[in-house]
Enzyme design. Structure first.
Site, PDB file in Angstrom:
ATOM      1  CG  HIS A 227      -1.852   1.326   1.439  1.00 17.60           C
ATOM      2  ND1 HIS A 227      -3.247   1.213   1.890  1.00 17.60           N
ATOM      3  CD2 HIS A 227      -1.829   2.370   0.683  1.00 17.60           C
ATOM      4  CE1 HIS A 227      -3.898   1.730   2.144  1.00 17.60           C
ATOM      5  NE2 HIS A 227      -3.072   2.533   1.313  1.00 17.60           N
ATOM      6  CE  LYS A 256      -3.622   4.363   5.119  1.00 22.47           C
ATOM      7  NZ  LYS A 256      -3.347   4.611   5.511  1.00 22.47           N
ATOM      8  CG  ASN A 309      -8.193   9.052   1.571  1.00 26.49           C
ATOM      9  OD1 ASN A 309      -8.947   8.712   2.235  1.00 26.49           O
ATOM     10  ND2 ASN A 309      -6.880   8.253   1.733  1.00 26.49           N
ATOM     11  NE  ARG A 311     -10.096  11.186   5.558  1.00 33.51           N
ATOM     12  CZ  ARG A 311      -9.135   9.931   5.743  1.00 33.51           C
ATOM     13  NH1 ARG A 311      -7.628  10.492   6.327  1.00 33.51           N
ATOM     14  NH2 ARG A 311      -8.687   8.343   5.983  1.00 33.51           N
TER      15      ARG A 311
END
Length: 476
Positions: A227, A256, A309, A311
């Site tokens: 990832h 995570k 994402n 943000r």
């Protein structure tokens, strides 16, 4: 698909030397609320903390210039209560709202409400959030931009029969994913046609419960992927840069545990390609403010877009450490209509940083461990950063996410960063509650982790071995 318009509700850009805003409300809690307050203090901006009754004595309340209670402990009645958050901004005269991560940070309706009330939302506009929050739509947008995608369905899969047909074309194993989802919810792996009906229906049920949207799509499932995510910053003038990548493969149930920058898996050429692709993806949607493009990387060095994402990320500190860029301050400046403080040529990535997410959980069973902290000592020394809202005598409430701290170690290279992290974990003391710090210590000492030889599936085997070891020790 053409990029969305770069529009945001904001006041005119301030003159050089003036603070970007006079007052900002932080619509969050815990360490990220403190992180935003720190950035505001450096920029000369007044801050407003909102809090639930459970957080009355929290540090973000203590360190903000103003504070206002917005409801009882339950998130739905406080931190997710849009009318209460907006009312708090209006009564305190806040010009802008920083949402942090989680809660309302990726809620396009909240952004629309802010806009309607003349309050600047510190983030992208609602149109971008809607586009990238819907995974099927995001995938179509990236495909049009030439961003590599995981083989999968063309949008939403409506029925079990359609799912079986797509799986036959894609090849097993496949993964069914919620179109409006994230965080591992509404996701089910299917290894054979016999499993499809149960897993497909379960994914839709979970998606409906978590996101009020039961639509799902399907992708090829990689057995041992990594990832990798790339930090993006963009302004309202069309300037977009990257701040390098983060390795986020140490995760449990799609959550995570450890992140680092740079990734030990990338060659210089692969790193260049993945950075350029991330910038192209952001430009495809006219992105502005801070965002992250997430990829899955296979063993052959091929990478595929996973999601964006819209943000600031929990793991942003590792990028700040290697880039020297204060991401939160840039978010605020961008929202005020200012140009990026940096060009791509200004960004020089140096050293290595590692972050451990410290949760208030049993380190072996992963069960929440809220309670009162009776003793506390934070590690220090060269290269150590601790982002936390913990303090002596603080009570960790049971109502919110269990993460209580982020421990970050920086070094000139990965070896030094890991040595400093081991030293920091050795000297971290949290008594009164249990935390995952002992688990992190075991992970970073493992030979596979030290070599950088792991995938998103590595932790499963590690935990299985750990459980066997603990069972044998108990029987001895």
């Amino acid at each position: 698909m053409s990029p969305v318009r770069r529009t945001a509700q904001r006041k005119p850009a301030a003159r050089s030397g003036e603070p970007p805003f006079r007052k900002i409300l932080i619509a969050n809690r815990g360490e990220i609320a403190l992180r935003v307050i720190q950035a505001c203090k450096e920029l000369g901006i007044q801050t407003v903390a909102v809090y639930s009754e459970a957080d009355r004595n929290a540090l973000h309340v203590r360190f903000a210039d103003e504070d206002i209670c917005i409801g009882p402990p339950a998130s739905a009645r406080s931190y997710l209560n849009i009318p209460q958050v907006i009312a708090a901004a209006e009564v305190t005269g806040a010009e802008a709202i920083h949402p942090g991560y989680g809660f309302l940070s990726e809620n396009p309706h909240f952004v629309d409400v802010c806009h309607a009330c003349g309050i600047t939302f510190i983030g992208p506009n609602a149109e971008i959030i809607r586009m990238m929050g819907n995974k099927a739509q995001a995938k179509a947008t990236m495909q049009a931009a030439g961003v590599p995608l995981m083989p999968g369905s063309d949008g939403v899969v409506e029925t079990v029969e359609d799912a079986l047909a797509w799986a036959e074309r894609i090849g097993y194993p496949v993964i069914v994913k919620a179109s409006a989802g994230g965080g591992g919810r509404g996701m089910r792996i299917v290894n054979s046609p016999e499993e499809m009906a149960d897993q497909y229906n379960t994914a839709r049920t979970e998606a409906k419960a978590a996101f009020t949207d039961d639509s799902v799509y399907m992708e090829k499932y990689l057995l041992e992927p990594r990832h990798i995510e790339v930090q993006i910053l963009g302004d309202l003038f069309g300037n977009i840069i990257h701040l390098g990548e983060r390795e986020c493969s140490i995760q449990r149930r799609h959550q995570k545990l450890i992140e680092e920058s740079p990734s030990p898996a990338l060659t210089p050429e692969l790193r260049r390609r993945i950075h350029e692709t991330a910038v192209r993806a952001a430009k495809a949607v006219g992105y502005f403010n801070a965002g992250t493009i997430e990829f899955l990387l296979d063993a052959r060095g091929d990478f595929f877009f996973m999601e964006m994402n819209t943000r600031v990320q929990v793991e942003h500190p590792v990028t700040e450490m290697v880039s020297g860029v204060d991401i939160v301050k840039e978010q605020i400046r961008i929202a005020a209509g200012r140009k990026l403080s940096y060009s791509q040529d200004d960004i020089v990535l140096r050293g290595h940083a590692v972050e451990c997410r410290i949760n208030a959980e049993d380190p072996w069973k992963f069960t929440p461990c809220p309670g009162r902290i009776t003793a506390l000592h934070f590690p220090g020394g060269p290269g150590i950063r601790m982002d936390t809202a913990m303090h002596q005598e603080a009570t960790i409430p049971p109502y919110y996410d269990s993460m209580v701290a982020k421990l970050i170690a920086y070094g000139s290279d990965r070896t030094e960063a890991l040595a400093r992290m081991r030293r920091a974990l050795d000297t971290l003391v949290v008594e009164g509650i249990r935390t995952t710090a002992p688990l992190h210590h075991r992970i970073i000492e493992h030979p596979d982790f030290v070599k950088g030889a792991f995938s998103t599936k590595w932790l499963e085997g590690f935990l299985a071995d750990l459980e066997k070891e603990r069972a044998e020790a108990a029987e001895a």
